[in-house]
Write an enzyme that holds these catalytic residues in place. Structure first.
Site, mmCIF file in Angstrom:
data_model
loop_
_atom_site.group_PDB
_atom_site.id
_atom_site.type_symbol
_atom_site.label_atom_id
_atom_site.label_comp_id
_atom_site.label_asym_id
_atom_site.label_seq_id
_atom_site.Cartn_x
_atom_site.Cartn_y
_atom_site.Cartn_z
ATOM 1 N N GLU A 96 -5.408 -8.500 0.804
ATOM 2 C CA GLU A 96 -5.991 -8.192 2.121
ATOM 3 C C GLU A 96 -7.483 -7.953 1.950
ATOM 4 O O GLU A 96 -7.908 -7.289 1.002
ATOM 5 C CB GLU A 96 -5.416 -6.910 2.744
ATOM 6 C CG GLU A 96 -4.049 -7.046 3.330
ATOM 7 C CD GLU A 96 -3.547 -5.755 3.982
ATOM 8 O OE1 GLU A 96 -4.368 -4.944 4.478
ATOM 9 O OE2 GLU A 96 -2.316 -5.570 3.982
ATOM 10 N N GLU A 118 0.786 -1.235 0.000
ATOM 11 C CA GLU A 118 0.000 0.000 0.000
ATOM 12 C C GLU A 118 0.821 1.290 0.000
ATOM 13 O O GLU A 118 0.752 2.070 0.961
ATOM 14 C CB GLU A 118 -0.944 0.014 1.209
ATOM 15 C CG GLU A 118 -1.955 -1.102 1.195
ATOM 16 C CD GLU A 118 -3.058 -0.924 2.252
ATOM 17 O OE1 GLU A 118 -2.978 0.012 3.060
ATOM 18 O OE2 GLU A 118 -4.000 -1.735 2.240
HETATM 19 C C1 FCB Z 1 -4.258 -2.015 5.627
HETATM 20 C C2 FCB Z 1 -2.840 -2.316 6.065
HETATM 21 C C3 FCB Z 1 -2.752 -3.356 7.147
HETATM 22 C C4 FCB Z 1 -3.850 -3.212 8.167
HETATM 23 C C5 FCB Z 1 -5.189 -3.132 7.489
HETATM 24 C C6 FCB Z 1 -6.350 -3.029 8.431
HETATM 25 O O1 FCB Z 1 -4.330 -0.744 5.077
HETATM 26 O O2 FCB Z 1 -2.088 -2.759 4.968
HETATM 27 O O3 FCB Z 1 -1.468 -3.290 7.729
HETATM 28 O O4 FCB Z 1 -3.591 -2.117 8.951
HETATM 29 O O5 FCB Z 1 -5.215 -2.019 6.634
#
Ligand code: FCB
Length: 440
Positions: free
Chosen positions: A355, A162
């Site tokens: 994620e 990210e």
């Molecule tokens: C994302 C991050 C991760 C975690 C999630 C909830 O943006 O990559 O580390 O904090 O959010």
């Protein structure tokens, strides 16, 4: 969050054979053992008062550094075939630091769980700064060292996590380390991370790696209304948070207007940044509703957004929200992926969801089950619509140090008692295990 808004009681969808099923974590959020590595910008940031909601630090976190065997056993029992973790650059840089990842890799391989390391998840070594171009080549050196040590057992790598959030929260708004409040002057930090990504791809290829991607955060942007001012503001937001980080990788160009804000002539850098990828990792949490600027400071998702921004972020009404205040919109994932396929066409490599998950308290976490169920069905709809999706990783295996929120936001399938460090699987852990059994 209302109960069970999306969970359907019909049989779970069937994903293709060979699909990568996993969970994600990151080093700074779980490892602890801060005394056994070099300091990072997060150590400096959390040492200053008022930066983290509960005043905590990640010095111990889940103590995964010492308890990794127990955590790998949880992965094996869960039945995932892959585990996304991150290699801490400050640990890798300390004497003997890579030994830990060597042990972890062996433990994972012995358990039949494929290691999928991210080479940078926000824990920059203290003293380095993404505003400096040189940090990109320092990162490539780090990547080469890690690949030389682990590349005999690891084939799939993620360069960065990210860069969009890292730039926005860390350099533009000051909510994360290193705490810069530079607004648009933060854009060089984005460029240098993208350059670091491209150099890392080259370093990994040189080490023989064949399966390389990134984990970029993306979500659809919804204009607040059909008014021109709202549409333009939403388009700008979309450009800044989505296209700025996908276009240079996939099209080899910055979106119109933004290239001029980058440091110097970036033409040659874009060649590096657009090195072909084997997969494109997407971190998806929620869409964002955006309207014309209102000229006032607003609070959004725990952030204070300054009045000078050329857009306003608004609540999405009529949908559940997590305890973080994030809207729950599974169909946003289908919309995002089909939109990417339409925008990038053949330039989009196979997608892996690196994620997806939600925060919420309690061991009987039915809201998390509903969230995951809804998003897996939405992901399957993207597959049916022809998007080449190859994997899905839940954020996160364990409750952990959620950055500026400290330990107040719990994203884990496994509960962690931060007093005793005891791990207790939640209902969602059992649900995901049962779901994975249907995919064998
Ligand atoms: C994302 C991050 C991760 C975690 C999630 C909830 O943006 O990559 O580390 O904090 O959010």
């Amino acid at each position: 969050m209302p109960t069970d808004p999306y969970a359907s009681r019909t049989a779970p969808p069937r994903f293709p054979d060979g699909f990568l099923w996993g969970v994600s974590t990151s080093a700074h959020q779980i490892e602890g053992a801060a005394d056994l590595r070099e300091p990072s910008v997060w150590d400096t940031f959390t040492a200053a008062p008022g930066r983290v909601k509960d005043g905590s630090t990640a010095a111990v976190a889940c103590d995964h550094y010492h308890r990794y065997r127990e955590d790998v056993a949880l992965l094996a029992d869960l039945g995932v075939n892959a585990y996304r973790f991150s290699v801490s650059w400050p640990r890798a840089a300390s004497p003997g630091g890579l030994d830990f990842y060597d042990r972890l890799t062996d433990e994972l391989c012995a358990a039949g769980v494929r290691p999928v390391p991210t080479l940078y998840h926000w824990d920059l070594p203290a003293g380095l700064d993404w505003l400096d171009r040189d940090t990109a080549s320092r990162f490539a050196d780090h990547v080469s060292r890690v690949a030389a040590r682990l590349g005999d057992r690891i084939t799939r790598w993620i360069t960065l996590n990210e860069p969009a959030e890292h730039t926005l929260l860390g350099h533009a708004l000051g909510a994360h380390a290193p705490g810069g409040r530079l607004l648009f002057d933060a854009l060089p930090a984005a460029h240098h991370q993208l350059l670091a990504h491209g150099l890392a791809v080259r370093a990994l290829r040189a080490s023989g790696a064949a399966d390389i991607g990134i984990a970029n955060s993306h979500g659809p942007t919804w204009p607040a209304s059909g008014d021109r001012a709202d549409i333009e503001a939403a388009d700008f937001y979309d450009t800044l948070l989505n296209r700025l980080f996908a276009d240079p990788l996939l099209l080899g160009a910055y979106p119109a207007g933004l290239g001029d804000l980058m440091p110097g002539d970036v033409t040659a850098d874009l060649e590096v940044i657009s090195e072909p990828l084997d997969f494109y990792g997407v971190n998806y949490y929620a869409p964002t509703r955006v309207g014309a600027p209102q000229g006032t400071e607003i609070e959004f998702g725990g952030l204070t957004l300054p009045a000078e921004l050329p857009f306003t972020v608004l609540d999405i009404e009529g949908v559940p929200v997590t305890d973080f205040g994030w809207p729950v919109v599974p169909e946003g994932l289908t919309e995002l992926l089909t939109g990417f396929r339409d925008r990038y066409g053949d330039r989009l490599p196979p997608v892996v969801i690196t994620e997806n998950g939600c925060s919420g308290d309690g061991l009987d976490d039915q809201d998390r089950i509903a969230y995951l169920d809804g998003h897996l069905r939405a992901l399957h709809r993207a597959l049916e619509a022809g998007v080449d999706v190859r994997g899905y990783f839940v954020w996160s295996l364990l409750d952990n140090f959620e950055w500026a929120e400290g330990y107040t936001r719990r994203f884990g399938l496994v509960h962690v008692d931060f007093g005793t460090l005891a791990r207790t699987p939640k209902a969602s852990y059992g649900w995901y295990r049962d779901f994975l059994r249907t995919q064998r």
